[in-house]
Design a protein around this motif. Sequence first.
Motif, PDB file in Angstrom:
ATOM      1  N   ASN A 190       0.854  -1.192   0.000  1.00 15.89           N
ATOM      2  CA  ASN A 190       0.000   0.000   0.000  1.00 15.89           C
ATOM      3  C   ASN A 190       0.886   1.237   0.000  1.00 15.89           C
ATOM      4  O   ASN A 190       1.799   1.347   0.828  1.00 15.89           O
ATOM      5  CB  ASN A 190      -0.922   0.016   1.219  1.00 15.89           C
ATOM      6  CG  ASN A 190      -1.864  -1.165   1.237  1.00 15.89           C
ATOM      7  OD1 ASN A 190      -2.648  -1.370   0.328  1.00 15.89           O
ATOM      8  ND2 ASN A 190      -1.763  -1.986   2.290  1.00 15.89           N
ATOM      9  N   LEU A 191       0.613   2.168  -0.912  1.00 13.05           N
ATOM     10  CA  LEU A 191       1.495   3.324  -1.089  1.00 13.05           C
ATOM     11  C   LEU A 191       0.674   4.605  -1.104  1.00 13.05           C
ATOM     12  O   LEU A 191      -0.276   4.748  -1.884  1.00 13.05           O
ATOM     13  CB  LEU A 191       2.245   3.188  -2.418  1.00 13.05           C
ATOM     14  CG  LEU A 191       3.395   4.170  -2.639  1.00 13.05           C
ATOM     15  CD1 LEU A 191       4.619   3.729  -1.835  1.00 13.05           C
ATOM     16  CD2 LEU A 191       3.745   4.261  -4.126  1.00 13.05           C
ATOM     17  N   ASN A 192       1.027   5.554  -0.228  1.00 17.18           N
ATOM     18  CA  ASN A 192       0.338   6.843  -0.197  1.00 17.18           C
ATOM     19  C   ASN A 192       0.750   7.684  -1.407  1.00 17.18           C
ATOM     20  O   ASN A 192       1.937   7.920  -1.639  1.00 17.18           O
ATOM     21  CB  ASN A 192       0.675   7.600   1.079  1.00 17.18           C
ATOM     22  CG  ASN A 192      -0.040   7.049   2.295  1.00 17.18           C
ATOM     23  OD1 ASN A 192      -0.883   6.159   2.183  1.00 17.18           O
ATOM     24  ND2 ASN A 192       0.280   7.575   3.461  1.00 17.18           N
ATOM     25  N   VAL A 193      -0.247   8.131  -2.160  1.00 15.37           N
ATOM     26  CA  VAL A 193      -0.010   8.935  -3.361  1.00 15.37           C
ATOM     27  C   VAL A 193      -0.761  10.254  -3.212  1.00 15.37           C
ATOM     28  O   VAL A 193      -1.983  10.270  -3.023  1.00 15.37           O
ATOM     29  CB  VAL A 193      -0.499   8.204  -4.631  1.00 15.37           C
ATOM     30  CG1 VAL A 193      -0.243   9.064  -5.865  1.00 15.37           C
ATOM     31  CG2 VAL A 193       0.200   6.855  -4.765  1.00 15.37           C
ATOM     32  N   GLY A 194      -0.044  11.368  -3.287  1.00 12.02           N
ATOM     33  CA  GLY A 194      -0.670  12.681  -3.193  1.00 12.02           C
ATOM     34  C   GLY A 194      -1.557  12.949  -4.387  1.00 12.02           C
ATOM     35  O   GLY A 194      -1.155  12.748  -5.532  1.00 12.02           O
TER      36      GLY A 194
END
Length: 290
Positions: A34-38
């Motif tokens: 899971n990767l936080n993407v702005g």
Amino acid sequence: MTDRRLSRGRHVSMIAILLLAGCTSAEEPPFPPNLNVGATPSSPGWNLRDDAGNRTGFDHALTEWLGKELDFTPVEVDVLTENREHDLRDRRVELVIANYSITDDRLDEVEIVGPYMITHQGVMVRKGDVGEYRSLNALAGKRVCATTGSTSLDQIENDLGFNVTKVPKKVYEECRQALHDNEVDVVSTDQLMLYGIAGADDGVAVLPDLTFGKEERYGVGLPLGDKVRCELIREKLRKFLADGLWEQFFREHFPNLPTRTDKPGDGPLKTYKPDPDRLRECRSAPSTTR
């Protein structure tokens, strides 16, 4: 007397453990599951979040596609224009895909892979006022809205050649509302962003022949020096541009917009699509803190 067979067995076991550890490290994926993407919260055509949390738009579709290609699930996190470099440096987000223009100042602080889109600064007004704006000079003295921390504010100040009253807002949804409330006369940002807003609002119109300023080139932002991830994203963007996916996404999210535009005084027709073989090279980590 030491049992040589026992010693030899321990030695083999230790080698096996070390080899296993080495293999595990070498096979560690470059992206977490899971990767936080702005992302932008309210940019029609690019990334628009509804009341139920569902998102649509070109940048959202690109984010989802990159996740599938690079084996991570994007967790889209709203970011403000003025905070994008800060959010990347602090690892609040690992990527930014949010109409993120590649500029020299930003490249001092973060890495930006691309471009995957090209546009220019444009002008949007209330539909009933279109006839008042036949040239850029008609903007002189007008109240012009753009977001804080954007390249748009800089271009409004430096590239028009005359004075206007700048009205900064946090997001372009606030600019659109200010236009309807007669708080401002004009909204100015990248023309493709304006076309997205106008596609969702019958009360406003983009002036197609009025563009100014420098070329805006959108890219994928990530922390400075993250070269492994940068190279992977760069190769995927090249594929995205070269294999017909770009055209598919563009037609889907800008169905009534021609894929070419004439920029006055600029000679040949310009296209929104960048050359897939001319993407920025990824950089290694800086040797000193900037």
